[in-house]
Write an enzyme that holds these catalytic residues in place. Sequence first.
Site, short mmCIF file in Angstrom:
data_model
loop_
_atom_site.label_atom_id
_atom_site.label_comp_id
_atom_site.label_asym_id
_atom_site.label_seq_id
_atom_site.Cartn_x
_atom_site.Cartn_y
_atom_site.Cartn_z
N ARG A 1 0.84 -1.19 0.00
CA ARG A 1 0.00 0.00 0.00
C ARG A 1 0.88 1.25 0.00
O ARG A 1 1.08 1.91 1.02
CB ARG A 1 -0.92 -0.02 1.23
CG ARG A 1 -2.10 -0.99 1.10
CD ARG A 1 -3.12 -0.45 0.12
NE ARG A 1 -4.25 -1.36 -0.06
CZ ARG A 1 -5.37 -1.31 0.66
NH1 ARG A 1 -5.49 -0.43 1.62
NH2 ARG A 1 -6.35 -2.14 0.40
N GLN B 1 -1.07 2.65 -6.29
CA GLN B 1 -2.51 2.94 -6.22
C GLN B 1 -3.26 2.52 -7.48
O GLN B 1 -4.36 1.97 -7.40
CB GLN B 1 -2.73 4.42 -5.94
CG GLN B 1 -2.38 4.82 -4.51
CD GLN B 1 -2.61 6.29 -4.25
OE1 GLN B 1 -2.97 7.05 -5.15
NE2 GLN B 1 -2.39 6.72 -3.03
N ASP C 1 -3.99 -1.18 -7.37
CA ASP C 1 -4.54 -1.68 -6.11
C ASP C 1 -5.95 -2.24 -6.31
O ASP C 1 -6.95 -1.53 -6.20
CB ASP C 1 -4.56 -0.56 -5.07
CG ASP C 1 -4.89 -1.06 -3.68
OD1 ASP C 1 -5.33 -2.22 -3.54
OD2 ASP C 1 -4.74 -0.28 -2.72
N SER D 1 -8.50 -2.09 -3.31
CA SER D 1 -9.16 -0.80 -3.14
C SER D 1 -10.25 -0.59 -4.18
O SER D 1 -11.34 -0.12 -3.87
CB SER D 1 -8.14 0.34 -3.21
OG SER D 1 -7.31 0.34 -2.07
N TYR E 1 -2.92 -0.88 6.09
CA TYR E 1 -3.97 -1.73 6.65
C TYR E 1 -4.04 -1.52 8.15
O TYR E 1 -3.05 -1.24 8.82
CB TYR E 1 -3.67 -3.22 6.39
CG TYR E 1 -3.61 -3.59 4.94
CD1 TYR E 1 -4.77 -3.88 4.24
CD2 TYR E 1 -2.40 -3.66 4.27
CE1 TYR E 1 -4.73 -4.24 2.90
CE2 TYR E 1 -2.33 -4.01 2.93
CZ TYR E 1 -3.51 -4.31 2.26
OH TYR E 1 -3.45 -4.66 0.94
#
Length: 382
Positions: free
Chosen positions: A126, A131, A134, A137, A233
Amino acid sequence: MILPRLFIPVESATGETRVAASPETVKKFISLGCSVTIERGAGASAGFVDTAYSEAGAELVAPGDSQAWGAADVLLCVQQPSVSALARLRRGALVVGLLAPYSNAELATVLQGGGLSAMALELLPRISRAQAADALSSQANIAGYKAVLLGAGALDRYFPMLMTAAGTVQPARVVVLGAGVAGLQAVATARRLGAVVYVSDIRPAVKEQVESLGARFIDPPDMDDKPAESGGYAKQASDAFLAAQRQQLSDQLAQADVAICTAQVPGRRAPRLISEDMLDRMRPGSVVVDLAVAQGGNCADTEPSRTVDRKGVKLIGANDLPCSVSNHASALYARNLLSLLEPTLQDGQLKLDTDDELIAGCLVAQDGTIRRGDVLTPGGSN
């Protein structure tokens, strides 16, 4: 030069409606020097017809075509294919997807035995550079959105405040447990529908994010062992902290119309945040939507893929919500895979740089050698 051969199968997991490639990403992979083969009907449940893939440049084959499986250099999937299907891949092939790697001894065994490489997207670090890749997400965002719609649909009241000739209707009160990606999307969606939203999270640092969305943050218990987060997390909280938080939540839930449960810790059983005693205090007609039900559930008595009526309180076990928004879920997931693999495609070849922390973090096996033994252990568990 032999082009990297990408293969996208029909997903075999029960209830799975997503697909690992869209016509958009197929076209992009081909522009990067890959050939793409896809099983017929792979995108049908997600609204992507075969002709769209062929027009993008993909070769279509019949489902289960052994030659196509054996020729693949890279298998793109949503969930792990069956062991028998993975056994069709040639040695050295790479499997990329949401592979449920935690203590997955079956996966470890087939990777070792078949000399396969695998990248589990659940283990992607993360960090800001990751991003766009990901997948957790992108899919959690959809789950948080859909959870609120399910709650609103099952509730016996309106969500927004309404001024009517018959009088004023007060807005629904929503409590969101967990302010991760799914929780924050649930907050934003519930606020757009006009509800008053309260958020509980073990991390005080998320208060600013919660309040920026127009929700009210329930400050966690004042204890010395407050958990924070690691790698993006939430860390596992102590039993004492969770007990104090449950006591605090009880009064909030007694006034709630809808509770959205999103608290999860990767590789561990979901923390039980709503007890039977707390459910007893919720009014008949209220709703609990439990996104963590597949990991044991944040709420007592929830069951995967079922709605349980418990003394008038509806408990919705919402474990496959991204599959209910399959078109956008697939489109976003396919872009996640493209973002992850695009840097590895150089000069018409697939090159995995194990010094890159993105690759190293999620590469659980390479040519049959288990690289993430802390997560993936053949013949045993962690």
